[in-house]
Design an enzyme around this catalytic site. Structure first.
Site, PDB file in Angstrom:
ATOM      1  N   MET A  30       0.832  -1.313  -0.176  1.00 28.12           N
ATOM      2  CA  MET A  30      -0.012   0.051   0.066  1.00 28.12           C
ATOM      3  C   MET A  30       0.938   1.227   0.155  1.00 28.12           C
ATOM      4  O   MET A  30       0.346   2.392   0.323  1.00 28.12           O
ATOM      5  CB  MET A  30      -1.114   0.026   1.076  1.00 28.12           C
ATOM      6  CG  MET A  30      -1.696  -1.250   1.273  1.00 28.12           C
ATOM      7  SD  MET A  30      -3.391  -0.910   1.920  1.00 28.12           S
ATOM      8  CE  MET A  30      -2.768  -0.650   3.748  1.00 28.12           C
ATOM      9  N   TYR A  32       4.178   3.988   0.666  1.00 29.09           N
ATOM     10  CA  TYR A  32       4.857   4.771   2.008  1.00 29.09           C
ATOM     11  C   TYR A  32       5.766   3.549   2.566  1.00 29.09           C
ATOM     12  O   TYR A  32       5.836   3.164   3.632  1.00 29.09           O
ATOM     13  CB  TYR A  32       3.935   5.197   3.069  1.00 29.09           C
ATOM     14  CG  TYR A  32       4.241   6.302   3.717  1.00 29.09           C
ATOM     15  CD1 TYR A  32       4.478   7.350   3.432  1.00 29.09           C
ATOM     16  CD2 TYR A  32       4.870   6.000   4.985  1.00 29.09           C
ATOM     17  CE1 TYR A  32       4.959   8.527   3.717  1.00 29.09           C
ATOM     18  CE2 TYR A  32       5.333   7.275   5.735  1.00 29.09           C
ATOM     19  CZ  TYR A  32       5.349   8.520   5.234  1.00 29.09           C
ATOM     20  OH  TYR A  32       5.818   9.404   5.676  1.00 29.09           O
ATOM     21  N   GLY A  36      10.899  -2.672   5.465  1.00 25.95           N
ATOM     22  CA  GLY A  36      10.152  -3.891   5.766  1.00 25.95           C
ATOM     23  C   GLY A  36       9.884  -4.291   4.270  1.00 25.95           C
ATOM     24  O   GLY A  36      10.222  -5.657   3.828  1.00 25.95           O
ATOM     25  N   HIS A  37       9.313  -3.364   3.402  1.00 27.77           N
ATOM     26  CA  HIS A  37       8.748  -3.554   2.096  1.00 27.77           C
ATOM     27  C   HIS A  37       9.875  -4.018   1.173  1.00 27.77           C
ATOM     28  O   HIS A  37       9.905  -4.885   0.194  1.00 27.77           O
ATOM     29  CB  HIS A  37       8.154  -2.597   1.571  1.00 27.77           C
ATOM     30  CG  HIS A  37       6.834  -2.165   2.210  1.00 27.77           C
ATOM     31  ND1 HIS A  37       6.916  -0.573   2.934  1.00 27.77           N
ATOM     32  CD2 HIS A  37       5.639  -2.457   2.390  1.00 27.77           C
ATOM     33  CE1 HIS A  37       5.886  -0.723   3.452  1.00 27.77           C
ATOM     34  NE2 HIS A  37       4.689  -1.804   3.123  1.00 27.77           N
ATOM     35  N   LYS A 149       4.935  -9.665   9.237  1.00 26.22           N
ATOM     36  CA  LYS A 149       4.503  -8.838  10.196  1.00 26.22           C
ATOM     37  C   LYS A 149       2.952  -9.037  10.029  1.00 26.22           C
ATOM     38  O   LYS A 149       2.228  -8.916  11.190  1.00 26.22           O
ATOM     39  CB  LYS A 149       4.948  -7.247   9.620  1.00 26.22           C
ATOM     40  CG  LYS A 149       4.147  -6.189  10.151  1.00 26.22           C
ATOM     41  CD  LYS A 149       4.415  -5.618  11.412  1.00 26.22           C
ATOM     42  CE  LYS A 149       3.699  -4.723  11.994  1.00 26.22           C
ATOM     43  NZ  LYS A 149       2.779  -3.842  10.894  1.00 26.22           N
ATOM     44  N   MET A 184       8.781  -2.526  11.676  1.00 25.98           N
ATOM     45  CA  MET A 184       8.356  -1.316  11.105  1.00 25.98           C
ATOM     46  C   MET A 184       7.197  -1.497  10.239  1.00 25.98           C
ATOM     47  O   MET A 184       6.661  -2.707  10.062  1.00 25.98           O
ATOM     48  CB  MET A 184       9.563  -1.428   9.587  1.00 25.98           C
ATOM     49  CG  MET A 184      11.013  -1.051  10.137  1.00 25.98           C
ATOM     50  SD  MET A 184      11.963  -0.689   8.767  1.00 25.98           S
ATOM     51  CE  MET A 184      13.520  -0.422   9.602  1.00 25.98           C
ATOM     52  N   SER A 185       6.550  -0.286  10.170  1.00 25.96           N
ATOM     53  CA  SER A 185       5.247  -0.259   9.528  1.00 25.96           C
ATOM     54  C   SER A 185       5.079   1.165   9.175  1.00 25.96           C
ATOM     55  O   SER A 185       5.358   1.959   9.717  1.00 25.96           O
ATOM     56  CB  SER A 185       4.254  -0.490  10.978  1.00 25.96           C
ATOM     57  OG  SER A 185       2.824  -0.188  10.535  1.00 25.96           O
ATOM     58  N   SER A 186       4.094   1.379   8.193  1.00 25.94           N
ATOM     59  CA  SER A 186       3.951   2.659   7.559  1.00 25.94           C
ATOM     60  C   SER A 186       3.212   3.406   8.662  1.00 25.94           C
ATOM     61  O   SER A 186       2.980   4.478   8.691  1.00 25.94           O
ATOM     62  CB  SER A 186       3.235   2.428   6.387  1.00 25.94           C
ATOM     63  OG  SER A 186       3.631   1.333   5.529  1.00 25.94           O
ATOM     64  N   ARG A 187       2.483   2.841   9.549  1.00 26.31           N
ATOM     65  CA  ARG A 187       1.415   3.423  10.491  1.00 26.31           C
ATOM     66  C   ARG A 187       2.220   3.947  11.875  1.00 26.31           C
ATOM     67  O   ARG A 187       1.652   4.554  12.520  1.00 26.31           O
ATOM     68  CB  ARG A 187       0.307   2.294  10.991  1.00 26.31           C
ATOM     69  CG  ARG A 187      -0.740   2.118   9.960  1.00 26.31           C
ATOM     70  CD  ARG A 187      -1.848   1.504  10.638  1.00 26.31           C
ATOM     71  NE  ARG A 187      -3.120   1.521   9.671  1.00 26.31           N
ATOM     72  CZ  ARG A 187      -3.359   0.507   8.773  1.00 26.31           C
ATOM     73  NH1 ARG A 187      -2.497  -0.751   8.789  1.00 26.31           N
ATOM     74  NH2 ARG A 187      -4.594   0.745   7.881  1.00 26.31           N
TER      75      ARG A 187
END
Ligand code: PAF
Length: 282
Positions: A30, A32, A36-37, A149, A184-187
Site C-alpha cells: 500500500m 509509503y 520492511g517492504h 508482520k 517497521m510499519s507505515s503506520r
C-alpha cells in the site's frame, strides 16, 4: 522501471514477460515504503526474473472511521526507492481503475477472517483477499512475497491460494525491526514521541513470553497474562488482543508443545500496532 497505472497495461506487460518465459515475482503493497517492504523486494528479485511491485491503498479493506483517508502516501519517494532497489515494474492503479462503480464481488476466507484482527476490523480481510486475488489476476505472478508482520493476512492468503487452486507460490518475508525492536510499519508515523518510545513494549513483551517458555512454562494462560500485565504498565497502550496460536491454523493453544506463535494488537493513540513472533520451544 516501467510504470503501469491501468489494468490492461499491466496485464499486457505480464503477458509479454510470460511469453518470453520469464518468472514474475510480485510484492503487493500500500506504499509509503520502508525497509520492511524493500526486504520483500530483495526476496522477490532473488526468486524471479521480473520483479513487480504494486502500490494501491485499497479502500475496501478499511472500515468506516478507519484511516483510509489519512493513510500515509508518498509515491514519488516510493518510486525512487523501488528504482534503487531494482524493481522492474511498478503497478500503481487508481481506486476507480480497480473498483469501477458497478463492482460487486467479494472473496472471503471463512473462519480465519473473523478471528484476531478480523474481530476488531470486520470486513478487513475480505477486502484484502478480494484485492489480492484481483492483483494476482492482473500481475500474473509465479511467486508473491508477503511480510510476516501481517501474520494473519499471510495465513489467510496461503489458504485462499490453496482453496482456490491458484498457481501462485506464496513466500514469507521476516519482520524487519527498528534498532529498538519496534516492527517497521507505515503506520508508525502516527505515533507521537511518547507513544513511539512506549511502543517498544510490544517487542519486549514477546521476548518475555520467549523467556517464560525457555524457563519451562507451557501454559499459555500464564504467559498471556504476564505479557498483558507487562504491556499494561505503559500508560499509552491499550491492548486489543494477546494470543498464542498454532502458526498454520491460528487456533488458540492452551499449552505449547511444539510450534506456536504469539500475536499482539495494541492501540497507541490513533495507531493500532500489530506484531508477532515465533515461539521457539527447543
Ligand atoms: O499488506 C498490505 O499492505 C495489504 O494488505 C495488501 C496485501 C497490499 C493488500 O492491500
Amino acid at each position: 522501471m516501467r510504470i503501469a497505472t491501468r489494468v490492461d497495461e499491466m496485464k499486457s506487460i505480464a503477458k509479454e514477460y510470460r511469453k518470453k518465459g520469464k518468472r514474475i515475482s510480485f510484492v503487493p503493497t500500500m506504499g509509503y515504503l520502508h525497509e520492511g517492504h524493500l526486504s520483500l523486494v530483495d526476496i522477490a528479485r532473488k526468486d524471479g526474473d521480473i520483479c513487480v511491485v504494486s502500490i494501491f491503498v485499497n479502500p475496501i479493506q478499511f472500515g468506516p472511521g478507519e484511516d483510509y483517508e489519512r493513510y500515509p502516501r508518498d509515491v514519488e519517494r516510493d518510486e525512487r526507492l523501488l528504482e534503487q532497489r531494482g524493481c522492474d515494474v511498478l503497478f500503481y492503479p487508481s481506486a476507480s481503475e480497480m473498483y469501477p462503480e458497478d463492482f460487486l464481488t467479494r472473496v472471503r476466507v471463512e473462519k480465519l477472517s473473523s478471528i484476531l484482527c478480523g474481530k476488531s476490523r470486520p470486513g478487513h480481510f475480505e477486502g484484502v483477499t478480494t484485492v489480492v486475488l484481483k492483483l494476482f489476476n492482473i500481475v500474473k505472478p509465479h511467486v508473491a512475497v508477503f511480510g510476516e508482520k501481517d501474520y494473519q493476512q499471510l495465513v489467510i492468503i496461503k489458504r485462499m491460494v490453496r482453496d482456490l487452486n491458484l498457481d501462485v507460490e506464496i513466500v514469507a518475508g521476516e519482520i524487519i525491526r527498528e534498532k529498538d525492536g519496534l516492527a517497521m510499519s507505515s503506520r508508525n508515523v502516527y505515533l507521537d514521541p511518547v507513544e513511539r518510545k512506549q511502543a517498544t513494549c510490544l517487542f519486549r513483551s514477546m521476548l518475555l513470553a520467549q523467556d517464560m517458555v525457555k524457563a519451562g512454562i507451557r501454559d499459555t494462560k500464564t504467559i498471556v497474562e504476564a505479557v498483558g500485565g507487562f504491556i499494561k504498565k505503559f500508560d499509552r497502550a491499550r491492548i486489543d488482543y494477546v494470543k498464542i496460536v498454532h502458526p498454520d491454523t491460528l487456533e488458540e493453544l492452551e499449552e505449547i508443545h511444539d510450534r506456536a506463535r504469539i500475536l499482539l494488537a495494541v492501540y497507541f493513540g490513533k495507531a493500532r500496532l500489530i506484531d508477532n513472533m515465533e515461539i521457539d520451544v527447543s
